[in-house]
Design an enzyme around this catalytic site. Structure first.
Site, PDB file in Angstrom:
ATOM      1  N   SER A  51     -27.914  39.307 -50.394  1.00  0.00           N
ATOM      2  CA  SER A  51     -28.909  40.335 -50.726  1.00  0.00           C
ATOM      3  C   SER A  51     -30.297  39.719 -50.639  1.00  0.00           C
ATOM      4  O   SER A  51     -30.586  38.749 -51.342  1.00  0.00           O
ATOM      5  CB  SER A  51     -28.674  40.846 -52.145  1.00  0.00           C
ATOM      6  OG  SER A  51     -29.853  41.489 -52.603  1.00  0.00           O
TER       7      SER A  51
ATOM      8  N   HIS B 112     -27.330  42.626 -47.079  1.00  0.00           N
ATOM      9  CA  HIS B 112     -27.418  43.664 -48.112  1.00  0.00           C
ATOM     10  C   HIS B 112     -28.888  43.917 -48.440  1.00  0.00           C
ATOM     11  O   HIS B 112     -29.618  42.990 -48.810  1.00  0.00           O
ATOM     12  CB  HIS B 112     -26.650  43.187 -49.345  1.00  0.00           C
ATOM     13  CG  HIS B 112     -26.536  44.206 -50.436  1.00  0.00           C
ATOM     14  ND1 HIS B 112     -25.587  45.201 -50.433  1.00  0.00           N
ATOM     15  CD2 HIS B 112     -27.240  44.376 -51.588  1.00  0.00           C
ATOM     16  CE1 HIS B 112     -25.705  45.939 -51.525  1.00  0.00           C
ATOM     17  NE2 HIS B 112     -26.709  45.463 -52.245  1.00  0.00           N
TER      18      HIS B 112
ATOM     19  N   ASP C  62     -31.524  46.044 -50.708  1.00  0.00           N
ATOM     20  CA  ASP C  62     -31.630  46.822 -51.947  1.00  0.00           C
ATOM     21  C   ASP C  62     -32.911  47.641 -51.958  1.00  0.00           C
ATOM     22  O   ASP C  62     -34.000  47.089 -52.098  1.00  0.00           O
ATOM     23  CB  ASP C  62     -31.634  45.867 -53.153  1.00  0.00           C
ATOM     24  CG  ASP C  62     -30.270  45.257 -53.394  1.00  0.00           C
ATOM     25  OD1 ASP C  62     -29.303  46.028 -53.550  1.00  0.00           O
ATOM     26  OD2 ASP C  62     -30.165  44.012 -53.417  1.00  0.00           O
TER      27      ASP C  62
ATOM     28  N   MET D 265     -35.209  50.262 -53.884  1.00  0.00           N
ATOM     29  CA  MET D 265     -35.427  50.740 -55.264  1.00  0.00           C
ATOM     30  C   MET D 265     -36.701  51.570 -55.317  1.00  0.00           C
ATOM     31  O   MET D 265     -37.708  51.184 -54.713  1.00  0.00           O
ATOM     32  CB  MET D 265     -35.591  49.540 -56.201  1.00  0.00           C
ATOM     33  CG  MET D 265     -34.424  48.587 -56.169  1.00  0.00           C
ATOM     34  SD  MET D 265     -34.780  47.211 -57.267  1.00  0.00           S
ATOM     35  CE  MET D 265     -33.243  46.320 -57.134  1.00  0.00           C
TER      36      MET D 265
ATOM     37  N   HIS E 170     -28.392  49.613 -49.717  1.00  0.00           N
ATOM     38  CA  HIS E 170     -27.987  50.094 -51.042  1.00  0.00           C
ATOM     39  C   HIS E 170     -29.160  50.884 -51.610  1.00  0.00           C
ATOM     40  O   HIS E 170     -30.176  50.309 -52.001  1.00  0.00           O
ATOM     41  CB  HIS E 170     -27.646  48.856 -51.898  1.00  0.00           C
ATOM     42  CG  HIS E 170     -27.274  49.152 -53.301  1.00  0.00           C
ATOM     43  ND1 HIS E 170     -27.157  48.152 -54.256  1.00  0.00           N
ATOM     44  CD2 HIS E 170     -26.966  50.313 -53.942  1.00  0.00           C
ATOM     45  CE1 HIS E 170     -26.803  48.694 -55.409  1.00  0.00           C
ATOM     46  NE2 HIS E 170     -26.692  49.994 -55.239  1.00  0.00           N
TER      47      HIS E 170
ATOM     48  N   MET F  51     -30.891  52.582 -54.324  1.00  0.00           N
ATOM     49  CA  MET F  51     -30.996  52.796 -55.776  1.00  0.00           C
ATOM     50  C   MET F  51     -32.197  53.713 -55.987  1.00  0.00           C
ATOM     51  O   MET F  51     -33.256  53.289 -56.465  1.00  0.00           O
ATOM     52  CB  MET F  51     -31.169  51.448 -56.488  1.00  0.00           C
ATOM     53  CG  MET F  51     -29.872  50.669 -56.578  1.00  0.00           C
ATOM     54  SD  MET F  51     -30.152  48.952 -57.016  1.00  0.00           S
ATOM     55  CE  MET F  51     -30.486  48.293 -55.398  1.00  0.00           C
TER      56      MET F  51
ATOM     57  N   MET G 189     -20.982  48.147 -59.183  1.00  0.00           N
ATOM     58  CA  MET G 189     -22.056  47.313 -59.729  1.00  0.00           C
ATOM     59  C   MET G 189     -21.474  46.451 -60.849  1.00  0.00           C
ATOM     60  O   MET G 189     -20.774  46.950 -61.731  1.00  0.00           O
ATOM     61  CB  MET G 189     -23.177  48.179 -60.321  1.00  0.00           C
ATOM     62  CG  MET G 189     -24.059  48.910 -59.330  1.00  0.00           C
ATOM     63  SD  MET G 189     -24.904  47.888 -58.101  1.00  0.00           S
ATOM     64  CE  MET G 189     -25.722  46.650 -59.097  1.00  0.00           C
TER      65      MET G 189
ATOM     66  N   ASP H 266     -21.271  43.958 -56.541  1.00  0.00           N
ATOM     67  CA  ASP H 266     -22.691  43.641 -56.431  1.00  0.00           C
ATOM     68  C   ASP H 266     -23.283  43.304 -57.797  1.00  0.00           C
ATOM     69  O   ASP H 266     -23.357  44.166 -58.671  1.00  0.00           O
ATOM     70  CB  ASP H 266     -23.405  44.867 -55.826  1.00  0.00           C
ATOM     71  CG  ASP H 266     -24.884  44.628 -55.585  1.00  0.00           C
ATOM     72  OD1 ASP H 266     -25.356  43.501 -55.771  1.00  0.00           O
ATOM     73  OD2 ASP H 266     -25.567  45.604 -55.190  1.00  0.00           O
TER      74      ASP H 266
HETATM   75  C1  DX5 Z   1     -29.163  44.643 -58.191  1.00  0.00           C
HETATM   76  C2  DX5 Z   1     -28.957  44.664 -56.704  1.00  0.00           C
HETATM   77  C3  DX5 Z   1     -28.225  43.488 -56.211  1.00  0.00           C
HETATM   78  C4  DX5 Z   1     -28.937  42.179 -56.424  1.00  0.00           C
HETATM   79  C5  DX5 Z   1     -27.882  41.124 -56.585  1.00  0.00           C
HETATM   80  O1  DX5 Z   1     -29.667  45.866 -58.625  1.00  0.00           O
HETATM   81  O2  DX5 Z   1     -28.240  45.824 -56.311  1.00  0.00           O
HETATM   82  O3  DX5 Z   1     -27.848  43.640 -54.844  1.00  0.00           O
HETATM   83  O4  DX5 Z   1     -29.791  41.819 -55.388  1.00  0.00           O
HETATM   84  O5  DX5 Z   1     -28.507  39.944 -56.929  1.00  0.00           O
HETATM   85  P1  DX5 Z   1     -27.768  38.788 -57.741  1.00  0.00           P
HETATM   86  O6  DX5 Z   1     -26.673  38.261 -56.859  1.00  0.00           O
HETATM   87  O7  DX5 Z   1     -28.838  37.815 -58.004  1.00  0.00           O
HETATM   88  O8  DX5 Z   1     -27.200  39.422 -58.998  1.00  0.00           O
HETATM   89 ZN    ZN Z   2     -27.388  45.892 -54.218  1.00  0.00          ZN
END
Ligand code: DX5
Ligand code: ZN
Length: 219
Positions: free
Chosen positions: A7, A31, A33, A35, A64, A66, A135, A173
């Protein structure tokens, strides 16, 4: 052997191209993320960053979302080059329609569940998605600790997928590190997302190799 999905949330955003080049040979997916500051507190990046990364890598772009109202963002992210789009059950009042929208746009469709959301919330749509993301931290930040009860949830989800004959991927994740990667894989994950453990290490590729070594059961 599970697939590994670094990620980039924990990567150096000032050197994203180099960070991705460093993991390209060892990763199975990348991956990303996204947000929005509403579904989760922080804001990360949007479709233009995905478009820029698409030009830099051949890796599967596992996006992903969010975000609230993910249905409004399907077309821009697929057009930018996302290969898969994963949406949160908690943000989708019309989940089945949103998944169809993702597939109709030409991407793989994923369903994400927060730690406290039961696996059953995804069961009706297993035939309409390619991936279920569990998650293992509350979403929003990298670098958090794996929530212990999720290990049992992964195992139960794996048993349920098998019982139903479902073939979708089971992605986990949050908080996956060298120390717990074997347990997460043994519970039944088919894709491990790994953020801070990879990108906070001076040698991200070596970390991925070490994780594979541990997953093979080598001491
Ligand atoms: C958290 C994200 C993850 C995050 C994971 O909200 O969806 O993908 O980047 O990071 P680590 O491996 O550091 O928990
Ligand atoms: Zn994620």
């Amino acid at each position: 052997m599970p697939k590994l999905a670094p990620s980039i949330l924990s990567a150096d955003f000032g050197r994203l191209g180099e960070e991705i080049a460093a993991v390209e040979a060892e990763a199975d997916l990348l991956h990303l993320d996204v947000m929005d500051g509403h579904f989760v507190p922080a804001i990360s990046f949007g479709a233009d960053v995905v478009r820029a990364l698409r030009r830099r890598t051949r890796l599967f772009l596992d996006v992903h979302l969010m975000v609230q109202h993910p249905d409004r963002h399907v077309a821009p992210f697929v057009e930018a080059g996302a290969d898969g789009l994963t949406v949160h059950v908690e943000a989708c009042p019309h989940l089945h329609r949103t998944l169809q929208q993702i597939r109709d746009a030409g991407a793989r469709a994923g369903v994400a569940l927060n730690p406290s959301t039961p696996f059953g919330h995804a069961e009706q749509v297993l035939g309409d998605c390619d991936l279920v993301l569990l998650m293992s931290v509350n979403p929003g930040f990298g670098g958090q600790s794996f929530i212990p009860f999720v290990e049992g949830k992964i195992a139960a989800a794996r048993r349920r997928l098998q019982a139903l004959g479902a073939t979708c991927e089971l992605e986990v994740d949050g908080g996956v590190k060298l120390e717990n990667c074997r347990a997460v894989a043994a519970a039944g994950a088919s894709i491990l997302v790994i953020g801070s453990a990879v990108f906070h290490n001076p040698d991200p590729a070596a970390t991925l190799r070490e994780i594979r070594r541990r997953l093979r059961g080598e001491p």
